[in-house]
Design a protein around this motif. Structure first.
Motif, PDB file in Angstrom:
ATOM      1  N   ASN A   1       0.841  -1.187   0.000  1.00 38.72           N
ATOM      2  CA  ASN A   1       0.000   0.000   0.000  1.00 38.72           C
ATOM      3  C   ASN A   1       0.885   1.248   0.000  1.00 38.72           C
ATOM      4  O   ASN A   1       1.899   1.281   0.705  1.00 38.72           O
ATOM      5  N   PRO A   2       0.532   2.286  -0.751  1.00 35.64           N
ATOM      6  CA  PRO A   2       1.400   3.460  -0.857  1.00 35.64           C
ATOM      7  C   PRO A   2       1.671   4.155   0.477  1.00 35.64           C
ATOM      8  O   PRO A   2       2.760   4.698   0.690  1.00 35.64           O
ATOM      9  N   THR A   3       0.697   4.167   1.374  1.00 37.65           N
ATOM     10  CA  THR A   3       0.855   4.859   2.658  1.00 37.65           C
ATOM     11  C   THR A   3       1.428   3.951   3.739  1.00 37.65           C
ATOM     12  O   THR A   3       2.333   4.348   4.484  1.00 37.65           O
ATOM     13  N   PHE A   4       0.930   2.726   3.835  1.00 36.95           N
ATOM     14  CA  PHE A   4       1.285   1.848   4.946  1.00 36.95           C
ATOM     15  C   PHE A   4       2.353   0.823   4.603  1.00 36.95           C
ATOM     16  O   PHE A   4       2.743   0.037   5.460  1.00 36.95           O
ATOM     17  N   GLY A   5       2.854   0.816   3.373  1.00 40.63           N
ATOM     18  CA  GLY A   5       3.854  -0.170   2.995  1.00 40.63           C
ATOM     19  C   GLY A   5       3.242  -1.550   2.889  1.00 40.63           C
ATOM     20  O   GLY A   5       2.110  -1.715   2.449  1.00 40.63           O
ATOM     21  N   ARG A   6       3.979  -2.549   3.341  1.00 41.83           N
ATOM     22  CA  ARG A   6       3.463  -3.916   3.294  1.00 41.83           C
ATOM     23  C   ARG A   6       2.449  -4.137   4.414  1.00 41.83           C
ATOM     24  O   ARG A   6       2.675  -3.743   5.559  1.00 41.83           O
ATOM     25  N   VAL A   7       1.342  -4.771   4.050  1.00 44.73           N
ATOM     26  CA  VAL A   7       0.216  -4.981   4.966  1.00 44.73           C
ATOM     27  C   VAL A   7      -0.082  -6.475   5.026  1.00 44.73           C
ATOM     28  O   VAL A   7      -0.246  -7.132   3.999  1.00 44.73           O
ATOM     29  N   LEU A   8      -0.144  -7.022   6.241  1.00 49.53           N
ATOM     30  CA  LEU A   8      -0.500  -8.421   6.449  1.00 49.53           C
ATOM     31  C   LEU A   8      -1.969  -8.514   6.813  1.00 49.53           C
ATOM     32  O   LEU A   8      -2.434  -7.834   7.738  1.00 49.53           O
ATOM     33  N   THR A   9      -2.717  -9.358   6.082  1.00 51.62           N
ATOM     34  CA  THR A   9      -4.098  -9.632   6.458  1.00 51.62           C
ATOM     35  C   THR A   9      -4.273 -11.129   6.688  1.00 51.62           C
ATOM     36  O   THR A   9      -3.633 -11.950   6.034  1.00 51.62           O
ATOM     37  N   LEU A  10      -5.114 -11.471   7.647  1.00 52.73           N
ATOM     38  CA  LEU A  10      -5.516 -12.853   7.904  1.00 52.73           C
ATOM     39  C   LEU A  10      -7.017 -12.931   7.706  1.00 52.73           C
ATOM     40  O   LEU A  10      -7.773 -12.212   8.368  1.00 52.73           O
ATOM     41  N   ASP A  11      -7.442 -13.776   6.784  1.00 52.31           N
ATOM     42  CA  ASP A  11      -8.862 -13.902   6.463  1.00 52.31           C
ATOM     43  C   ASP A  11      -9.491 -12.539   6.179  1.00 52.31           C
ATOM     44  O   ASP A  11     -10.623 -12.246   6.595  1.00 52.31           O
ATOM     45  N   GLY A  12      -8.745 -11.684   5.497  1.00 46.74           N
ATOM     46  CA  GLY A  12      -9.243 -10.389   5.069  1.00 46.74           C
ATOM     47  C   GLY A  12      -9.164  -9.287   6.097  1.00 46.74           C
ATOM     48  O   GLY A  12      -9.533  -8.140   5.813  1.00 46.74           O
ATOM     49  N   VAL A  13      -8.679  -9.576   7.302  1.00 47.54           N
ATOM     50  CA  VAL A  13      -8.624  -8.587   8.379  1.00 47.54           C
ATOM     51  C   VAL A  13      -7.177  -8.127   8.571  1.00 47.54           C
ATOM     52  O   VAL A  13      -6.272  -8.957   8.713  1.00 47.54           O
ATOM     53  N   VAL A  14      -6.964  -6.812   8.592  1.00 48.44           N
ATOM     54  CA  VAL A  14      -5.620  -6.259   8.760  1.00 48.44           C
ATOM     55  C   VAL A  14      -5.060  -6.669  10.124  1.00 48.44           C
ATOM     56  O   VAL A  14      -5.703  -6.469  11.167  1.00 48.44           O
ATOM     57  N   GLN A  15      -3.862  -7.247  10.107  1.00 46.97           N
ATOM     58  CA  GLN A  15      -3.186  -7.628  11.341  1.00 46.97           C
ATOM     59  C   GLN A  15      -2.080  -6.650  11.699  1.00 46.97           C
ATOM     60  O   GLN A  15      -1.913  -6.283  12.854  1.00 46.97           O
ATOM     61  N   THR A  16      -1.294  -6.252  10.704  1.00 54.96           N
ATOM     62  CA  THR A  16      -0.192  -5.328  10.964  1.00 54.96           C
ATOM     63  C   THR A  16       0.270  -4.724   9.654  1.00 54.96           C
ATOM     64  O   THR A  16       0.019  -5.282   8.580  1.00 54.96           O
ATOM     65  N   THR A  17       0.923  -3.588   9.756  1.00 62.32           N
ATOM     66  CA  THR A  17       1.477  -2.943   8.572  1.00 62.32           C
ATOM     67  C   THR A  17       2.875  -2.435   8.896  1.00 62.32           C
ATOM     68  O   THR A  17       3.205  -2.163  10.054  1.00 62.32           O
ATOM     69  N   GLU A  18       3.687  -2.284   7.858  1.00 60.99           N
ATOM     70  CA  GLU A  18       5.007  -1.690   8.054  1.00 60.99           C
ATOM     71  C   GLU A  18       4.897  -0.263   8.559  1.00 60.99           C
ATOM     72  O   GLU A  18       5.741   0.215   9.302  1.00 60.99           O
ATOM     73  N   GLY A  19       3.833   0.442   8.135  1.00 55.96           N
ATOM     74  CA  GLY A  19       3.724   1.858   8.438  1.00 55.96           C
ATOM     75  C   GLY A  19       3.375   2.186   9.864  1.00 55.96           C
ATOM     76  O   GLY A  19       3.968   3.108  10.456  1.00 55.96           O
ATOM     77  N   ASP A  20       2.411   1.476  10.467  1.00 53.68           N
ATOM     78  CA  ASP A  20       1.940   1.881  11.789  1.00 53.68           C
ATOM     79  C   ASP A  20       2.074   0.818  12.865  1.00 53.68           C
ATOM     80  O   ASP A  20       1.590   0.995  13.979  1.00 53.68           O
ATOM     81  N   ASN A  21       2.758  -0.295  12.575  1.00 55.03           N
ATOM     82  CA  ASN A  21       2.854  -1.364  13.575  1.00 55.03           C
ATOM     83  C   ASN A  21       3.573  -0.931  14.836  1.00 55.03           C
ATOM     84  O   ASN A  21       3.356  -1.499  15.910  1.00 55.03           O
ATOM     85  N   PHE A  22       4.439   0.078  14.724  1.00 52.19           N
ATOM     86  CA  PHE A  22       5.243   0.479  15.883  1.00 52.19           C
ATOM     87  C   PHE A  22       4.374   0.933  17.047  1.00 52.19           C
ATOM     88  O   PHE A  22       4.741   0.748  18.217  1.00 52.19           O
ATOM     89  N   ILE A  23       3.212   1.507  16.760  1.00 53.92           N
ATOM     90  CA  ILE A  23       2.352   2.001  17.842  1.00 53.92           C
ATOM     91  C   ILE A  23       1.857   0.832  18.688  1.00 53.92           C
ATOM     92  O   ILE A  23       2.017   0.812  19.917  1.00 53.92           O
ATOM     93  N   TYR A  24       1.273  -0.136  18.041  1.00 59.12           N
ATOM     94  CA  TYR A  24       0.739  -1.311  18.726  1.00 59.12           C
ATOM     95  C   TYR A  24       1.836  -2.076  19.460  1.00 59.12           C
ATOM     96  O   TYR A  24       1.703  -2.404  20.651  1.00 59.12           O
TER      97      TYR A  24
END
Length: 289
Positions: free
Chosen positions: A46-69
């Motif tokens: 994704n242009p804003t969040f970088g690489r995005v991992l989804t499980l069964d269609g639900v976002v689990q983590t992204t390169e862009g904002d995972n640091f917060i969680y």
């Protein structure tokens, strides 16, 4: 999103976790798409969040904002505890939680229990920026097993337990039960701290209430704190907190001293944010049992 995009969502990853709310992330590329024994794993760009991992269609983590969680679910309990040596992570197969926990030189041993080996292997290949070498740290012990079964059977004890679970559907559902929380508490040292992810209270209020009801029965000090992660849409996420110790009574000067001594780099966590995150808005307070 343009009018044409609203009419045609091809090229978008659409998450429909909630009955009345959905979110869509543009797919510049699909890097991975595979069904495992447990779930469907996808990695998109994704242009804003970088690489995005989804499980069964639900976002689990992204390169862009995972640091917060990852920062808030690890540094809050570890620094509040003050002398955490052994940490248990349930879930966390992408390696981001282990990355943050292992930043603490004072942590001597981390056990990570992940049910799906497929998540670990493809995260190493497709999301290396999340783990940043954590899987190679000699302090980390990776256990491929069901997290609920592990806490029920293990004789090990931990200063901090982090439940880095998916939402309470499918394989993750068992990690939100009273019996699971009771077994997890058994695995804590006397002043140990249990923290959990409990969804977005505005859209998943029952999830938080059910966990807090269990925590109220189990712990002398129980509650939740908040962090706002953009791709976990719907407002701030609730992170459950339970302990029989006095870790939440820490003052800002004490916390600032511990943070400086830890000498770790963070992008979201600060001692001030740590303390402020326990201040709950009215609608979240009303979800407390």
């Amino acid at each position: 999103m343009s009018k044409d995009d609203r009419q045609d969502l091809s090229g978008w990853s659409v998450e429909r976790l909630h009955d009345d709310h959905a979110q869509a992330l543009r797919e510049d590329a699909v890097l991975y798409d595979s069904e495992t024994d447990h779930q469907r794993l996808r990695v998109i760009e994704n242009p804003t969040f970088g690489r995005v991992l989804t499980l069964d269609g639900v976002v689990q983590t992204t390169e862009g904002d995972n640091f917060i969680y990852h920062e808030m679910l690890s540094h809050v309990p570890i620094l509040a505890h003050g002398s955490a040596r052994r940490v248990l992570i349930i879930g966390g197969g992408d390696g981001g939680m282990a990355r943050e926990v292992l930043k603490h030189a004072s942590v001597e041993h981390v056990t990570m229990v992940e049910i799906d080996p497929g998540v670990v292997e493809f995260s190493k290949q497709y999301l290396p920026n999340l783990s940043q070498g954590a899987f190679d740290d000699p302090r980390l012990r990776l256990v491929i097993a069901d997290g609920a079964a592990y806490v029920r059977r293990t004789e090990d004890r931990f200063d901090v337990i982090i439940i880095d679970s998916t939402d309470p559907v499918g394989p993750g559902e068992v990690l939100f039960t009273d019996s699971f929380y009771g077994h997890a508490k058994r695995c804590l040292t006397p002043a140990g701290i249990l923290v959990t992810q409990n969804g977005v209270p505005f859209l998943q209020g029952a999830e938080l209430t059910n966990t807090m009801r269990a925590f109220k029965a189990l712990f002398a000090d129980w509650g939740c704190y908040l962090a706002t992660i953009p791709t976990y849409a719907g407002g701030p996420m609730a992170l459950g907190w339970g302990t029989d110790g006095a870790a939440r009574k820490i003052t800002l000067p004490q916390l600032t001293e511990r943070f400086a001594a830890a000498d770790i780099a963070t992008e979201y966590y600060t001692p001030e944010v740590h303390l402020a995150s326990f201040a709950l808005p009215g609608y979240v307070r009303r979800l407390m049992p």
